[in-house]
Design a protein around this motif. Structure first.
Motif: not given
Length: 116
Positions: A39-40, A45-47, A49, A92
């Protein structure tokens, strides 16, 4: 006198649950790292995550339950849970460091020019 180490034994009927739960810890851990990483990187997509964080929560639950099945002491349980909180932030931190390094060295790439 010999030193004896007394450790709790896992009952034979508990072998399969211990094996399954330890396997699920690994599977959900890899799933969390893979989904967050992809995703990163922009492949998902960010969804997605949210699904990655769900995998982390499942991994944490199964690690706790696994530690209970093998009769871990309280100190070990605390160390495992602190490790899981740290594991929540590792992807992260990795991508932050990568992007910071890219920003820092982006303008300093060597450009070979023909001086003829």
């Amino acid at each position: 006198m010999e030193n004896m180490i007394i450790r709790p034994e896992i009952a034979l009927d508990q072998f399969l649950p211990v094996f399954v739960e330890s396997t699920l810890v690994l599977v959900f851990g890899v799933g969390y790292a893979a989904i967050i990483t992809l995703a990163k990187m922009g492949y998902f997509s960010k969804k997605w995550m949210v699904v990655g964080y769900l995998f982390w929560a499942l991994q944490t639950y199964f690690l706790y339950d696994f530690a209970m099945l093998i009769q871990s002491n309280h100190f070990t349980m605390k160390v495992l849970m602190v490790t899981m909180v740290a594991y929540l932030f590792v992807p992260h931190l990795y991508f932050y460091l990568i992007s910071a390094a890219d920003d820092r060295y982006e303008d300093k790439d060597e450009i070979v020019q023909d001086t003829k």
